[in-house]
Design a protein around this motif. Sequence first.
Motif, mmCIF file in Angstrom:
data_model
loop_
_atom_site.group_PDB
_atom_site.id
_atom_site.type_symbol
_atom_site.label_atom_id
_atom_site.label_comp_id
_atom_site.label_asym_id
_atom_site.label_seq_id
_atom_site.Cartn_x
_atom_site.Cartn_y
_atom_site.Cartn_z
ATOM 1 N N MET A 83 0.833 -1.210 0.000
ATOM 2 C CA MET A 83 0.000 0.000 0.000
ATOM 3 C C MET A 83 0.863 1.253 0.000
ATOM 4 O O MET A 83 0.566 2.237 -0.687
ATOM 5 C CB MET A 83 -0.932 -0.002 1.213
ATOM 6 C CG MET A 83 -2.152 -0.894 1.060
ATOM 7 S SD MET A 83 -3.406 -0.195 -0.050
ATOM 8 C CE MET A 83 -4.068 1.133 0.959
ATOM 9 N N LEU A 84 1.942 1.239 0.767
ATOM 10 C CA LEU A 84 2.846 2.392 0.809
ATOM 11 C C LEU A 84 3.461 2.648 -0.558
ATOM 12 O O LEU A 84 3.597 3.810 -0.978
ATOM 13 C CB LEU A 84 3.950 2.160 1.856
ATOM 14 C CG LEU A 84 3.505 2.234 3.320
ATOM 15 C CD1 LEU A 84 4.611 1.727 4.239
ATOM 16 C CD2 LEU A 84 3.112 3.661 3.710
ATOM 17 N N ALA A 85 3.805 1.581 -1.266
ATOM 18 C CA ALA A 85 4.366 1.734 -2.609
ATOM 19 C C ALA A 85 3.324 2.324 -3.568
ATOM 20 O O ALA A 85 3.646 3.179 -4.408
ATOM 21 C CB ALA A 85 4.859 0.378 -3.127
ATOM 22 N N PRO A 104 -12.918 1.941 6.499
ATOM 23 C CA PRO A 104 -11.771 1.355 7.197
ATOM 24 C C PRO A 104 -10.965 0.435 6.294
ATOM 25 O O PRO A 104 -11.478 -0.097 5.306
ATOM 26 C CB PRO A 104 -12.443 0.557 8.314
ATOM 27 C CG PRO A 104 -13.759 0.136 7.728
ATOM 28 C CD PRO A 104 -14.199 1.273 6.846
ATOM 29 N N LEU A 105 -9.683 0.267 6.674
ATOM 30 C CA LEU A 105 -8.802 -0.673 5.999
ATOM 31 C C LEU A 105 -8.802 -1.998 6.759
ATOM 32 O O LEU A 105 -9.182 -2.044 7.929
ATOM 33 C CB LEU A 105 -7.379 -0.105 5.960
ATOM 34 C CG LEU A 105 -7.156 1.095 5.040
ATOM 35 C CD1 LEU A 105 -5.786 1.702 5.293
ATOM 36 C CD2 LEU A 105 -7.303 0.700 3.580
ATOM 37 N N PRO A 106 -8.373 -3.088 6.117
ATOM 38 C CA PRO A 106 -8.258 -4.355 6.839
ATOM 39 C C PRO A 106 -7.366 -4.208 8.073
ATOM 40 O O PRO A 106 -6.450 -3.376 8.084
ATOM 41 C CB PRO A 106 -7.609 -5.286 5.797
ATOM 42 C CG PRO A 106 -7.974 -4.699 4.477
ATOM 43 C CD PRO A 106 -8.018 -3.215 4.681
ATOM 44 N N LYS A 107 -7.635 -4.995 9.097
ATOM 45 C CA LYS A 107 -6.940 -4.837 10.373
ATOM 46 C C LYS A 107 -5.434 -5.027 10.278
ATOM 47 O O LYS A 107 -4.668 -4.457 11.065
ATOM 48 C CB LYS A 107 -7.530 -5.811 11.407
ATOM 49 C CG LYS A 107 -8.945 -5.442 11.835
ATOM 50 C CD LYS A 107 -9.485 -6.397 12.888
ATOM 51 C CE LYS A 107 -10.901 -6.007 13.302
ATOM 52 N NZ LYS A 107 -11.467 -6.935 14.302
ATOM 53 N N THR A 111 -3.075 1.692 9.237
ATOM 54 C CA THR A 111 -3.816 2.851 8.713
ATOM 55 C C THR A 111 -3.063 4.155 8.945
ATOM 56 O O THR A 111 -2.970 5.003 8.042
ATOM 57 C CB THR A 111 -5.214 2.922 9.363
ATOM 58 O OG1 THR A 111 -5.944 1.737 9.029
ATOM 59 C CG2 THR A 111 -5.985 4.133 8.870
ATOM 60 N N LYS A 112 -2.511 4.352 10.142
ATOM 61 C CA LYS A 112 -1.841 5.631 10.444
ATOM 62 C C LYS A 112 -0.630 5.853 9.544
ATOM 63 O O LYS A 112 -0.405 6.958 9.062
ATOM 64 C CB LYS A 112 -1.432 5.674 11.915
ATOM 65 C CG LYS A 112 -2.603 5.909 12.854
ATOM 66 C CD LYS A 112 -2.165 6.373 14.220
ATOM 67 C CE LYS A 112 -3.373 6.785 15.057
ATOM 68 N NZ LYS A 112 -2.982 7.287 16.392
ATOM 69 N N ARG A 113 0.147 4.800 9.302
ATOM 70 C CA ARG A 113 1.313 4.945 8.415
ATOM 71 C C ARG A 113 0.876 5.346 7.023
ATOM 72 O O ARG A 113 1.516 6.189 6.373
ATOM 73 C CB ARG A 113 2.105 3.632 8.346
ATOM 74 C CG ARG A 113 3.049 3.399 9.502
ATOM 75 C CD ARG A 113 3.850 2.117 9.280
ATOM 76 N NE ARG A 113 4.812 2.254 8.183
ATOM 77 C CZ ARG A 113 5.468 1.242 7.632
ATOM 78 N NH1 ARG A 113 5.220 -0.010 8.051
ATOM 79 N NH2 ARG A 113 6.331 1.441 6.664
ATOM 80 N N LEU A 114 -0.220 4.772 6.566
ATOM 81 C CA LEU A 114 -0.685 5.075 5.212
ATOM 82 C C LEU A 114 -1.203 6.503 5.092
ATOM 83 O O LEU A 114 -0.907 7.203 4.125
ATOM 84 C CB LEU A 114 -1.768 4.081 4.797
ATOM 85 C CG LEU A 114 -1.231 2.704 4.412
ATOM 86 C CD1 LEU A 114 -2.363 1.708 4.309
ATOM 87 C CD2 LEU A 114 -0.474 2.774 3.097
#
Length: 315
Positions: A83-85, A104-107, A111-114
């Motif tokens: 996801m980061l890429a 929401p994103l999958p657990k 999420t915070k990093r993204l």
Amino acid sequence: MDEIKRTPAILDGVAIAAQIKAEVAAEVQALSARGITPGLAVILVGEEPASQIYVRTKVKTCGELGIFSEMITPPESITTDEMLALVACLNAREDIDGVLIQLPLPKHVDTKRLLEAVAPDKDVDGFHPVNVGRLQSGQPGLAPCTPAGILEILRRSGLPVAGQNAVVVGRSDIVGKPTGVMLLNASATVTVCHSKTVDLGRFTREADLLVAAIGRPGFITAEMVKPGATLIDVGINRITDAAEVEEFFPGDPARAAAFAKRGSVVVGDIHPDAFAVSGAYTPVPGGVGALTIAMLMQNTVAAAKLRRGISLGSK
């Protein structure tokens, strides 16, 4: 002499959203004449039905207003690094002005990093710490869509904010906290309450302007509302129990028919009985929720301008 009882004003979010969308369309047209097409990328992970509907609505609205949009749908198994890429790729693209990660994103995904990985000048959700800081200090920037919509409802309805005693019930990073900051920036006197507030009614009964964003159906009752107050109901709670429908909407044939057809109805965080006490209120549905996508469109155009050094006040 008996006091004249006034009918509360219904703050029509659908009509206000339509005004904003028309203004955004005009701005997009003006930018197009300069060779600029604002672009929005929406990342939808997995196949959560409610998120799919919401994202399709965002993409459809982009098309209606002349905004380029791209929906990216990674599988639910995607990792945080993948996801980061993806976000880094979108940050680098010149045809993309806004990057939105549908929550929401999958657990298993951080999420915070993204959210912090999205470039601040493309953060059309207004969640990046840089944009949070700009909002806090009153600088121009990209503000969270729902709080921005609340302020637009108040402004376009001609309701006072400066000098008002405003109470926000809810302290989420997405709605409660930024709404409090925006009201404070607009010169209201602000109290932020939450689920741990002792004697909540003591605060809400003093509110000239009450914003409910706590995520509990009918949580704010008529006894907790100051007569004549403006009520902004952010909650969208789906109820599927017939007894609850009767509790919230007794003798309401329209709601009963909707429940019979769909098996559910929505109610806000403010009990419907409380609206009769108010001076003005946002209905659910048709209130604050209608503004969120309109403000997202406005943020996308703002991002396109800011990234090119164009003043937000110009076309």
